[in-house]
Design a protein around this motif. Structure first.
Motif, PDB file in Angstrom:
ATOM      1  N   SER A  36       0.788  -1.238   0.000  1.00 47.22           N
ATOM      2  CA  SER A  36       0.000   0.000   0.000  1.00 47.22           C
ATOM      3  C   SER A  36       0.814   1.279   0.000  1.00 47.22           C
ATOM      4  CB  SER A  36      -0.955   0.026   1.203  1.00 47.22           C
ATOM      5  OG  SER A  36      -1.806  -1.075   1.149  1.00 47.22           O
ATOM      6  N   GLU A  37       2.111   1.190  -0.183  1.00 47.19           N
ATOM      7  CA  GLU A  37       2.932   2.396  -0.172  1.00 47.19           C
ATOM      8  C   GLU A  37       3.725   2.600  -1.455  1.00 47.19           C
ATOM      9  OE1 GLU A  37       5.452   2.205   3.182  1.00 47.19           O
ATOM     10  OE2 GLU A  37       3.818   2.191   4.614  1.00 47.19           O
ATOM     11  N   SER A  38       4.182   1.522  -2.039  1.00 45.87           N
ATOM     12  CA  SER A  38       5.039   1.646  -3.203  1.00 45.87           C
ATOM     13  C   SER A  38       4.468   0.851  -4.372  1.00 45.87           C
ATOM     14  CB  SER A  38       6.453   1.160  -2.867  1.00 45.87           C
ATOM     15  OG  SER A  38       6.413  -0.179  -2.433  1.00 45.87           O
ATOM     16  N   ALA A  39       4.935   1.199  -5.555  1.00 47.45           N
ATOM     17  CA  ALA A  39       4.486   0.517  -6.762  1.00 47.45           C
ATOM     18  C   ALA A  39       5.704   0.092  -7.566  1.00 47.45           C
ATOM     19  CB  ALA A  39       3.600   1.441  -7.591  1.00 47.45           C
ATOM     20  N   ILE A  40       5.508  -0.912  -8.397  1.00 49.69           N
ATOM     21  CA  ILE A  40       6.581  -1.427  -9.240  1.00 49.69           C
ATOM     22  C   ILE A  40       5.973  -1.882 -10.554  1.00 49.69           C
ATOM     23  CG2 ILE A  40       6.383  -3.761  -8.293  1.00 49.69           C
ATOM     24  CD1 ILE A  40       9.435  -3.990  -8.519  1.00 49.69           C
ATOM     25  N   ARG A  41       6.756  -1.778 -11.641  1.00 50.86           N
ATOM     26  CA  ARG A  41       6.325  -2.289 -12.948  1.00 50.86           C
ATOM     27  C   ARG A  41       7.194  -3.484 -13.291  1.00 50.86           C
ATOM     28  NH1 ARG A  41       3.365   0.456 -16.745  1.00 50.86           N
ATOM     29  NH2 ARG A  41       4.742  -0.252 -18.392  1.00 50.86           N
ATOM     30  N   LEU A  42       6.546  -4.605 -13.587  1.00 55.37           N
ATOM     31  CA  LEU A  42       7.264  -5.826 -13.930  1.00 55.37           C
ATOM     32  C   LEU A  42       6.698  -6.431 -15.198  1.00 55.37           C
ATOM     33  CD1 LEU A  42       7.498  -7.628 -10.475  1.00 55.37           C
ATOM     34  CD2 LEU A  42       9.326  -6.445 -11.681  1.00 55.37           C
ATOM     35  N   LYS A  43       7.571  -7.117 -15.938  1.00 52.97           N
ATOM     36  CA  LYS A  43       7.107  -7.851 -17.110  1.00 52.97           C
ATOM     37  C   LYS A  43       6.158  -8.965 -16.671  1.00 52.97           C
ATOM     38  CE  LYS A  43      10.787  -7.014 -20.324  1.00 52.97           C
ATOM     39  NZ  LYS A  43      11.688  -7.620 -21.289  1.00 52.97           N
ATOM     40  N   LYS A  44       5.273  -9.324 -17.573  1.00 59.96           N
ATOM     41  CA  LYS A  44       4.230 -10.315 -17.287  1.00 59.96           C
ATOM     42  C   LYS A  44       4.795 -11.640 -16.776  1.00 59.96           C
ATOM     43  CE  LYS A  44       0.293 -12.488 -19.533  1.00 59.96           C
ATOM     44  NZ  LYS A  44      -0.486 -12.593 -20.763  1.00 59.96           N
ATOM     45  N   HIS A  45       5.938 -12.086 -17.285  1.00 60.06           N
ATOM     46  CA  HIS A  45       6.481 -13.386 -16.890  1.00 60.06           C
ATOM     47  C   HIS A  45       7.064 -13.392 -15.470  1.00 60.06           C
ATOM     48  CE1 HIS A  45      10.298 -11.572 -18.245  1.00 60.06           C
ATOM     49  NE2 HIS A  45      10.868 -12.460 -17.440  1.00 60.06           N
ATOM     50  N   ARG A  46       7.165 -12.221 -14.824  1.00 58.51           N
ATOM     51  CA  ARG A  46       7.685 -12.150 -13.457  1.00 58.51           C
ATOM     52  C   ARG A  46       6.587 -12.010 -12.405  1.00 58.51           C
ATOM     53  NH1 ARG A  46      12.200  -8.104 -12.635  1.00 58.51           N
ATOM     54  NH2 ARG A  46      12.278  -9.271 -10.692  1.00 58.51           N
ATOM     55  N   VAL A  47       5.330 -12.077 -12.844  1.00 52.86           N
ATOM     56  CA  VAL A  47       4.182 -11.963 -11.944  1.00 52.86           C
ATOM     57  C   VAL A  47       3.447 -13.297 -11.937  1.00 52.86           C
ATOM     58  CG1 VAL A  47       2.038 -10.711 -11.497  1.00 52.86           C
ATOM     59  CG2 VAL A  47       3.995  -9.499 -12.477  1.00 52.86           C
ATOM     60  N   TYR A  48       3.171 -13.822 -10.741  1.00 46.93           N
ATOM     61  CA  TYR A  48       2.577 -15.152 -10.601  1.00 46.93           C
ATOM     62  C   TYR A  48       1.195 -15.058  -9.957  1.00 46.93           C
ATOM     63  CZ  TYR A  48       7.445 -16.142 -11.423  1.00 46.93           C
ATOM     64  OH  TYR A  48       8.696 -16.155 -11.967  1.00 46.93           O
ATOM     65  N   GLU A  49       0.297 -15.933 -10.381  1.00 43.61           N
ATOM     66  CA  GLU A  49      -1.074 -15.912  -9.877  1.00 43.61           C
ATOM     67  C   GLU A  49      -1.245 -16.666  -8.572  1.00 43.61           C
ATOM     68  OE1 GLU A  49      -4.081 -16.702 -12.764  1.00 43.61           O
ATOM     69  OE2 GLU A  49      -3.064 -15.542 -14.300  1.00 43.61           O
ATOM     70  N   THR A  50      -0.327 -17.568  -8.237  1.00 42.40           N
ATOM     71  CA  THR A  50      -0.401 -18.316  -6.981  1.00 42.40           C
ATOM     72  C   THR A  50       0.974 -18.324  -6.313  1.00 42.40           C
ATOM     73  OG1 THR A  50       0.183 -20.447  -7.963  1.00 42.40           O
ATOM     74  CG2 THR A  50      -2.171 -19.867  -7.929  1.00 42.40           C
ATOM     75  N   PRO A  51       1.014 -18.443  -4.988  1.00 44.62           N
ATOM     76  CA  PRO A  51       2.316 -18.519  -4.316  1.00 44.62           C
ATOM     77  C   PRO A  51       3.065 -19.802  -4.682  1.00 44.62           C
ATOM     78  CG  PRO A  51       0.521 -18.749  -2.734  1.00 44.62           C
ATOM     79  CD  PRO A  51      -0.096 -18.401  -4.048  1.00 44.62           C
ATOM     80  N   GLU A  52       2.355 -20.867  -4.995  1.00 45.37           N
ATOM     81  CA  GLU A  52       3.000 -22.118  -5.393  1.00 45.37           C
ATOM     82  C   GLU A  52       3.726 -21.957  -6.730  1.00 45.37           C
ATOM     83  OE1 GLU A  52      -0.327 -21.966  -4.543  1.00 45.37           O
ATOM     84  OE2 GLU A  52      -0.091 -22.785  -2.526  1.00 45.37           O
ATOM     85  N   GLU A  53       3.101 -21.227  -7.644  1.00 49.49           N
ATOM     86  CA  GLU A  53       3.721 -20.968  -8.942  1.00 49.49           C
ATOM     87  C   GLU A  53       4.999 -20.144  -8.753  1.00 49.49           C
ATOM     88  OE1 GLU A  53       2.547 -18.907 -13.227  1.00 49.49           O
ATOM     89  OE2 GLU A  53       1.070 -18.941 -11.616  1.00 49.49           O
ATOM     90  N   ALA A  54       4.941 -19.164  -7.880  1.00 52.10           N
ATOM     91  CA  ALA A  54       6.134 -18.354  -7.597  1.00 52.10           C
ATOM     92  C   ALA A  54       7.225 -19.202  -6.959  1.00 52.10           C
ATOM     93  CB  ALA A  54       5.770 -17.185  -6.687  1.00 52.10           C
ATOM     94  N   ALA A  55       6.853 -20.061  -6.011  1.00 56.56           N
ATOM     95  CA  ALA A  55       7.830 -20.915  -5.330  1.00 56.56           C
ATOM     96  C   ALA A  55       8.518 -21.861  -6.308  1.00 56.56           C
ATOM     97  CB  ALA A  55       7.151 -21.696  -4.220  1.00 56.56           C
ATOM     98  N   SER A  56       7.798 -22.339  -7.295  1.00 58.23           N
ATOM     99  CA  SER A  56       8.401 -23.251  -8.262  1.00 58.23           C
ATOM    100  C   SER A  56       9.401 -22.547  -9.168  1.00 58.23           C
ATOM    101  CB  SER A  56       7.329 -23.946  -9.092  1.00 58.23           C
ATOM    102  OG  SER A  56       6.725 -23.023  -9.979  1.00 58.23           O
ATOM    103  N   ASN A  57       9.397 -21.223  -9.206  1.00 57.71           N
ATOM    104  CA  ASN A  57      10.311 -20.466 -10.034  1.00 57.71           C
ATOM    105  C   ASN A  57      11.461 -19.821  -9.253  1.00 57.71           C
ATOM    106  OD1 ASN A  57       9.293 -20.463 -12.895  1.00 57.71           O
ATOM    107  ND2 ASN A  57       7.429 -19.976 -11.779  1.00 57.71           N
ATOM    108  N   LEU A  58      11.551 -20.114  -7.970  1.00 60.16           N
ATOM    109  CA  LEU A  58      12.683 -19.611  -7.183  1.00 60.16           C
ATOM    110  C   LEU A  58      13.961 -20.256  -7.674  1.00 60.16           C
ATOM    111  CD1 LEU A  58      11.358 -19.630  -3.518  1.00 60.16           C
ATOM    112  CD2 LEU A  58      12.096 -17.643  -4.815  1.00 60.16           C
ATOM    113  N   LYS A  59      15.042 -19.483  -7.695  1.00 61.09           N
ATOM    114  CA  LYS A  59      16.327 -20.063  -8.070  1.00 61.09           C
ATOM    115  C   LYS A  59      16.829 -20.944  -6.944  1.00 61.09           C
ATOM    116  CE  LYS A  59      17.768 -16.587 -11.313  1.00 61.09           C
ATOM    117  NZ  LYS A  59      18.784 -15.645 -11.723  1.00 61.09           N
TER     118      LYS A  59
END
Length: 62
Positions: A36-59
């Motif tokens: 609620s304080e800051s904003a960021i612009r990211l490419k579509k491939h760096r935004v995930y719809e579920t936390p599991e999807e994000a976790a599977s892409n961690l290095k």
């Protein structure tokens, strides 16, 4: 594709999963609101719809 005010997840610094809110999409980039304080612009491939999807892409450390 996320709609405005949808929750999503991003990976910060290649190790931390963070919740964000999608605000706008244009030309392959999402504008996201973080804690609620800051904003960021990211490419579509760096935004995930579920936390599991994000976790599977961690290095993984070797």
């Amino acid at each position: 594709m996320l709609k405005p005010n949808d929750s999503c997840w991003i990976i910060e610094n290649n190790y931390k999963i963070t919740t964000a809110t999608a605000k706008y999409y244009s030309a392959g980039f999402y504008t996201l609101l973080l804690n609620s304080e800051s904003a960021i612009r990211l490419k579509k491939h760096r935004v995930y719809e579920t936390p599991e999807e994000a976790a599977s892409n961690l290095k993984k450390e070797m």
